[in-house]
Structure formats: structure tokens, C-alpha cells
Design a protein around this motif. Structure first.
Motif, PDB file in Angstrom:
ATOM      1  N   LEU A   1      42.946 -60.562 -77.467  1.00  0.00           N
ATOM      2  CA  LEU A   1      43.613 -61.709 -76.844  1.00  0.00           C
ATOM      3  C   LEU A   1      44.261 -61.368 -75.502  1.00  0.00           C
ATOM      4  N   ALA A   2      44.592 -60.090 -75.298  1.00  0.00           N
ATOM      5  CA  ALA A   2      45.300 -59.693 -74.077  1.00  0.00           C
ATOM      6  C   ALA A   2      44.580 -60.121 -72.797  1.00  0.00           C
ATOM      7  N   PRO A   3      43.277 -59.872 -72.638  1.00  0.00           N
ATOM      8  CA  PRO A   3      42.608 -60.327 -71.415  1.00  0.00           C
ATOM      9  C   PRO A   3      42.476 -61.851 -71.332  1.00  0.00           C
ATOM     10  N   VAL A   4      42.402 -62.506 -72.484  1.00  0.00           N
ATOM     11  CA  VAL A   4      42.317 -63.967 -72.492  1.00  0.00           C
ATOM     12  C   VAL A   4      43.616 -64.575 -71.977  1.00  0.00           C
ATOM     13  N   LEU A   5      44.749 -63.999 -72.415  1.00  0.00           N
ATOM     14  CA  LEU A   5      46.067 -64.511 -72.015  1.00  0.00           C
ATOM     15  C   LEU A   5      46.536 -63.934 -70.682  1.00  0.00           C
ATOM     16  N   ARG A   6      45.839 -62.912 -70.197  1.00  0.00           N
ATOM     17  CA  ARG A   6      46.221 -62.242 -68.941  1.00  0.00           C
ATOM     18  C   ARG A   6      47.657 -61.730 -69.000  1.00  0.00           C
ATOM     19  N   VAL A   7      47.948 -60.943 -70.041  1.00  0.00           N
ATOM     20  CA  VAL A   7      49.290 -60.394 -70.214  1.00  0.00           C
ATOM     21  C   VAL A   7      49.436 -59.127 -69.384  1.00  0.00           C
ATOM     22  N   ASN A   8      50.689 -58.765 -69.093  1.00  0.00           N
ATOM     23  CA  ASN A   8      50.928 -57.537 -68.345  1.00  0.00           C
ATOM     24  C   ASN A   8      51.059 -56.362 -69.310  1.00  0.00           C
ATOM     25  N   GLU A   9      51.182 -55.153 -68.770  1.00  0.00           N
ATOM     26  CA  GLU A   9      51.186 -53.941 -69.594  1.00  0.00           C
ATOM     27  C   GLU A   9      52.378 -53.900 -70.536  1.00  0.00           C
TER      28      GLU A   9
ATOM     29  N   VAL B   1      41.248 -71.240 -78.368  1.00  0.00           N
ATOM     30  CA  VAL B   1      42.353 -72.206 -78.339  1.00  0.00           C
ATOM     31  C   VAL B   1      43.493 -71.679 -77.469  1.00  0.00           C
ATOM     32  N   SER B   2      43.747 -70.366 -77.535  1.00  0.00           N
ATOM     33  CA  SER B   2      44.841 -69.772 -76.754  1.00  0.00           C
ATOM     34  C   SER B   2      44.622 -69.949 -75.258  1.00  0.00           C
ATOM     35  N   SER B   3      43.360 -69.896 -74.819  1.00  0.00           N
ATOM     36  CA  SER B   3      43.073 -70.048 -73.394  1.00  0.00           C
ATOM     37  C   SER B   3      43.457 -71.443 -72.905  1.00  0.00           C
ATOM     38  N   PHE B   4      43.353 -72.434 -73.783  1.00  0.00           N
ATOM     39  CA  PHE B   4      43.771 -73.788 -73.432  1.00  0.00           C
ATOM     40  C   PHE B   4      45.292 -73.932 -73.529  1.00  0.00           C
ATOM     41  N   ALA B   5      45.879 -73.375 -74.601  1.00  0.00           N
ATOM     42  CA  ALA B   5      47.315 -73.515 -74.817  1.00  0.00           C
ATOM     43  C   ALA B   5      48.130 -72.877 -73.701  1.00  0.00           C
ATOM     44  N   PHE B   6      47.654 -71.728 -73.187  1.00  0.00           N
ATOM     45  CA  PHE B   6      48.376 -71.028 -72.125  1.00  0.00           C
ATOM     46  C   PHE B   6      47.771 -71.283 -70.745  1.00  0.00           C
ATOM     47  N   ARG B   7      46.730 -72.121 -70.717  1.00  0.00           N
ATOM     48  CA  ARG B   7      46.113 -72.566 -69.460  1.00  0.00           C
ATOM     49  C   ARG B   7      45.688 -71.397 -68.574  1.00  0.00           C
ATOM     50  N   THR B   8      45.076 -70.397 -69.182  1.00  0.00           N
ATOM     51  CA  THR B   8      44.613 -69.255 -68.391  1.00  0.00           C
ATOM     52  C   THR B   8      43.214 -69.480 -67.834  1.00  0.00           C
ATOM     53  N   GLY B   9      42.449 -70.357 -68.488  1.00  0.00           N
ATOM     54  CA  GLY B   9      41.078 -70.612 -68.041  1.00  0.00           C
ATOM     55  C   GLY B   9      40.115 -69.498 -68.382  1.00  0.00           C
ATOM     56  N   ASN B  10      40.596 -68.452 -69.069  1.00  0.00           N
ATOM     57  CA  ASN B  10      39.746 -67.319 -69.437  1.00  0.00           C
ATOM     58  C   ASN B  10      39.375 -67.438 -70.911  1.00  0.00           C
ATOM     59  N   ARG B  11      38.134 -67.800 -71.203  1.00  0.00           N
ATOM     60  CA  ARG B  11      37.726 -68.052 -72.584  1.00  0.00           C
ATOM     61  C   ARG B  11      36.747 -66.998 -73.089  1.00  0.00           C
TER      62      ARG B  11
END
Length: 313
Positions: free
Chosen positions: A130-138, A219-229
Motif C-alpha cells: 500500500l505504501a507506493p499506492v498512498l505515496r507515504v514518506n519514509e 479503494v485506498s487510491s480513491f479514498a486518499f486521492r493519490t491517483g496511483n492504482r
């Protein structure tokens, strides 16, 4: 955390390899291997910490696939059907509660979601996916992994004891550990310590549960609006299914299955030694109390509710 006992680098590698080989012996259980790994790392230090996670990743996948050669397809299908409904409810409820409790604890939404997803699906594997989908930091990634990792290690030690204390059957414990323990390594480790039937049920249900990574990531990509699916599929699950089918329907394969399963169980014990070796006091401190509290609350809730549901089956 600084290394307590100093020794030459070569001797540290030799000692590490020696303990690792000892962990392959049948007398060393999964919980003991975990404690040995932590003790070695605490006293002498890990000789190659940069390779530890990669070794865990590949050895775990190979061991899980090998365990498939000891599972019958008919029994696996029956276990998967009974575990599906409980898994569905546990995933949905855990994600919702994670968001609510995380907000109450004033945690970053992405951290709460990563910890909840790791608890609901398959621990560090779910967080890594999920980390790359949400684009989280280290920092968000390390805090989430540290929290789930610590609770996952505790589950490996606690669950077999609780299972015997509650007089759970092999089937009940296998199903419970597959739903309530985070990482596949600890699920299989706890179940193998409990019995052969528990191991078969736990492995099948746990890997089916891991497939929830895909819809949750989408679903997380939509919920957090990252656009990375984009999400990496757990391909080794397909190999596990193939191993089960080969063992069940191809003549002659079952005869070799016992040796493959023995090697796989030894590989799993070594995996848990490496998991313990990767645990440190510094990681415990870095996680912080609020993420740990969130992870602990979710873990206890999932364990209690899923156990109640299993006892009603």
C-alpha cells in the motif's frame, strides 16, 4: 541500541550462521527461533542487517509454497470457504475502526490506514504493497512497519499459549491465527507449533486473506486521492495453489511431499530467526506510543471478535 558484546566481524558471521543452522533442527520451535534471533541481535548485532529483509521475503515465500505440498485440495477448499465470511467482516471492521481510533489519537490518516491495513490483511506485506499506492514518506512507512512488526512478534509467542488455555481444536486455532495474526510468517509459525491440521487451515485461510491487498489498495487510491492504482500482486500465492493441486492430483508427488514440507518448515523457522534478528530496542522506541496503542487496540479487537465468531461456528 549499541552492541553489548564486541567480537570480530568474521566471528560474528560464523556465530550467526551457526545459530541459523541450529534453528533448522526439529527441536527448535518457531517462537524459540524468534527469541534466539532477537537475543543474538541484541548481544552481538546483526552481521548483515541490510540483507535481512530481503532474505526474510524470499525465504518466507519459498517456505509457504513448499508447505502447499503437504495440503490436500479438498480440505483446503473447505477451510477457505469457512474462513471467507469471517475474513470479510474482519477486514472491513478493522479498516473502519483504524480510521476512527487513529483520528481520536491524532495520528496521520495515512499512518492509521497503513496500521489498520497491516492488521486487517497481512502485516508488513500489506503495508509494503500500500505504501507506493498512498505515496507515504519514509517516516510514515517505518512507524507503521515497526508497530505491526512488534505486535506480530508478540502474537507468535502468545497465541499458541492462549489456544491451549482455551482448549481450541486444531481447526479453530488455525482459523483464529489466520484471521487475528498479522504476518504470514507468524501465522504459519504459530499454527505449526499447534499442530498439522492447524497449519493446513491457517496457511490456506491466511493466503486467501492476503488477496484482499488488491481491492483495499484500489479503494485506498480513491479514498486518499493519490491517483496511483498500481499494486504488486502476491504472485507466490499462485505457486502455493499449484503446489496444493500437484500434491492432491498428480501421482507420485505426494511421496516427495513429506521431504519438501520438512524443508519448508525448517525454512520457516529460519525465517522467524531472521525476523527476531531484525527486531531492536531502537525500533521499539522509534514506533512511538500512539501508533503502538492503535495497533494494540485493533489487534485485541480483531482477536477477540474473531475468536467469538469461530466459537459460534
Amino acid at each position: 541500541m549499541k552492541v553489548i558484546v564486541k567480537c570480530p566481524e568474521v566471528l560474528r558471521y560464523v556465530a550467526f550462521a551457526a545459530v541459523l543452522i541450529v534453528c533448522m533442527a526439529p527441536v527448535v520451535s518457531a517462537p524459540v527461533a524468534l527469541v534466539l534471533g532477537f537475543g543474538f541481535s541484541f548481544l552481538l548485532g546483526h552481521p548483515a542487517p541490510h540483507l535481512n529483509q530481503k532474505a526474510i521475503n524470499w525465504l518466507l515465500k519459498a517456505s509457504v509454497v513448499g508447505l502447499g505440498f503437504g495440503i490436500n485440495a479438498t480440505g483446503a477448499l473447505a477451510a477457505g470457504k469457512q474462513g471467507f465470511e469471517l475474513t470479510l467482516y474482519s477486514v472491513l471492521v478493522t479498516l473502519v475502526l483504524g480510521a476512527l481510533i487513529g483520528r481520536f489519537l491524532h495520528l496521520a490518516p495515512k499512518v492509521s490506514h497503513l496500521i489498520a491495513s497491516g492488521t486487517a490483511i497481512c502485516g508488513g506485506s500489506a503495508i509494503a504493497a500500500l505504501a507506493p499506492v498512498l505515496r507515504v514518506n519514509e517516516k510514515e512507512m517505518s512507524v507503521s512497519l515497526g508497530t505491526v512488526f512488534l505486535l506480530n512478534a508478540a502474537a507468535l509467542l502468545v497465541f499458541p499459549v492462549l489456544g491451549h488455555w482455551l482448549h481450541l481444536s486444531q481447526f479453530q486455532f488455525g482459523l483464529w491465527s489466520a484471521i487475528a495474526i498479522h504476518d504470514t510468517s507468524s501465522v504459519v509459525g504459530a499454527a505449526s507449533a499447534y499442530g498439522a491440521e492447524a497449519l493446513e487451515v491457517a496457511t490456506t485461510v491466511k493466503l486467501a486473506r492476503a488477496l484482499w491487498i488488491v481491492p483495499v489498495a484500489f479503494v485506498s487510491s480513491f479514498a486518499f486521492r493519490t491517483g496511483n492504482r498500481q499494486v504488486q500482486l502476491p504472485w507466490f500465492i499462485g505457486l502455493f495453489v499449484a503446489a496444493v493441486l500437484f500434491n492432491s492430483f498428480v501421482p507420485g508427488v505426494a511421496a516427495l511431499g513429506e521431504q519438501v514440507v520438512w524443508l519448508s518448515k525448517a525454512g520457516l523457522t529460519v525465517t522467524l530467526f531472521l525476523v527476531g534478528a531484525g527486531l531492536s530496542v531502537d525500533k521499539i522506541k522509534a514506533a512511538g506510543w500512539r501508533p503502538l496503542l492503535l495497533g494494540l487496540m485493533l489487534w485485541v479487537l480483531v482477536a477477540a471478535v474473531s475468536l467469538w465468531g469461530i466459537l459460534l461456528l
